[in-house]
Design a protein around this motif. Structure first.
Motif, short mmCIF file in Angstrom:
data_model
loop_
_atom_site.label_atom_id
_atom_site.label_comp_id
_atom_site.label_asym_id
_atom_site.label_seq_id
_atom_site.Cartn_x
_atom_site.Cartn_y
_atom_site.Cartn_z
N HIS A 1 108.44 11.56 -81.05
CA HIS A 1 107.24 12.24 -80.57
C HIS A 1 106.09 12.15 -81.66
O HIS A 1 106.26 11.77 -82.77
N HIS B 1 104.41 14.31 -83.38
CA HIS B 1 103.93 15.45 -84.48
C HIS B 1 104.06 14.77 -85.93
O HIS B 1 104.66 13.77 -86.12
N HIS C 1 106.51 13.34 -88.26
CA HIS C 1 107.13 12.30 -87.69
C HIS C 1 106.54 10.79 -87.83
O HIS C 1 107.13 9.67 -87.51
N HIS D 1 110.75 20.25 -76.39
CA HIS D 1 109.78 20.71 -77.69
C HIS D 1 108.34 20.95 -77.05
O HIS D 1 108.24 20.68 -75.96
N ASP E 1 113.27 16.99 -82.46
CA ASP E 1 112.87 18.19 -82.58
C ASP E 1 113.20 18.86 -81.01
O ASP E 1 112.42 18.42 -80.27
N HIS F 1 112.13 25.04 -81.55
CA HIS F 1 113.06 24.57 -82.58
C HIS F 1 114.47 25.36 -82.49
O HIS F 1 114.74 26.31 -82.02
ZN ZN Z 1 107.92 18.16 -83.69
#
Ligand code: ZN
Ligand code: ZN
Length: 272
Positions: free
Chosen positions: A71, A73, A76, A156, A177, A216
């Motif tokens: 993903h 974010h 990451h 997520h 996540d 989370h």
């Molecule tokens: Zn994330």
């Protein structure tokens, strides 16, 4: 099942996984704090790319050409653009970035957009393209280097996939996540065997509300979730532990008294 390689010869036919470090002490040595996410599998396939440009060794830089992005974010993907930039003049084949179409669109819109960074998918060096997307379909197996991978949507706040990865001998699942989910466990439980599960535990139990809205796990919600796992023999390693609450989260995980549950240490090479 876990074996920690401290140097010397490497037993064959085991998948090797390293959570790359993302924090360093005053001497420059890796610390246990995980701020970014990047797992290297057999030193050549990356799952996420948070710390890849900061922590990959010279050998790993030479070998990693396949990167699966779960993903978009920042923790990451933070150093994905820098990794490609570093390698730019020497890449004889493109870096392959595997992701769902939704995640590819977000990377193109928000990161490789000529403002934050060049659109490397449209750029060539003397050898040809430097970056190519490989769109993946959730629920369908795909190959990344020598690995067979299935991506599964998880729960997520942006489109995110968990992964089930096999080298033909060992199977390892990555939750990425997520919060409470079901489809991931359906796919994980369908695997003939599972050697390891790397699963997130981001927040302490006292922050359950924030964990819920940001999708989370806390140790308590992780414990409930693990009841959905059917593979009793799998080693379970908690990852994505927020550095500010690390010790509290580790204490709460230990208090669960789940014998197969440990905490993954950045920098160590685990063999499954
Ligand atoms: Zn994330
Ligand atoms: Zn994250």
């Amino acid at each position: 099942m876990r074996r920690y390689r401290e140097g010397g010869s490497v037993p064959q036919r085991q998948v090797r996984i390293q959570l790359l470090p993302s924090s360093f002490d005053n001497q420059g040595d890796a610390t246990s704090d995980q701020r970014l996410t990047c797992f290297l599998i057999d030193e050549c396939v990356a799952v996420d790319a948070g710390s890849i440009a900061l922590a990959a060794t010279g050998v790993q830089r030479e070998k990693v050409r396949d990167i699966i992005v779960t993903h978009p974010h920042m923790d990451h993907i933070a150093s994905l653009p820098i990794f490609i930039d570093d390698l730019f003049p020497t890449l004889e084949s493109p870096i392959l970035v595997y992701a769902t179409p939704e995640v590819i669109d977000l990377l193109e819109r928000d990161i490789f957009n000529w403002n934050v960074y060049p659109r490397f998918s449209e750029v060539k060096n003397d050898f040809g393209p430097v970056m190519e997307y490989v769109p993946i379909t959730v629920g369908e197996e795909f190959k990344a280097a020598h690995l067979t991978v299935t991506a599964v949507p998880v729960n997520h706040i942006v489109p995110t996939v968990g992964l089930v990865v096999s080298d033909g001998q060992s199977t390892v699942a990555f939750s990425s996540d997520t919060s409470e989910t079901q489809e991931f466990w359906n796919i994980v439980n369908r695997a003939p065997s599972l050697e390891a599960l790397l699963i997130e535990a981001s927040f302490p139990d006292s922050m359950a509300k924030l964990a819920e809205v940001s999708r989370h796990f806390t140790p308590a919600s992780l414990q409930r979730e693990l009841q959905k796992l059917n593979h009793n023999g799998a080693e379970i390693l908690a990852v994505h532990i927020k550095p500010a609450y690390r010790q509290t989260i580790i204490d709460e995980l230990k208090a669960l008294k789940i014998p197969s549950l440990g905490v993954m240490e950045p920098g160590r090479i685990y063999e499954f």
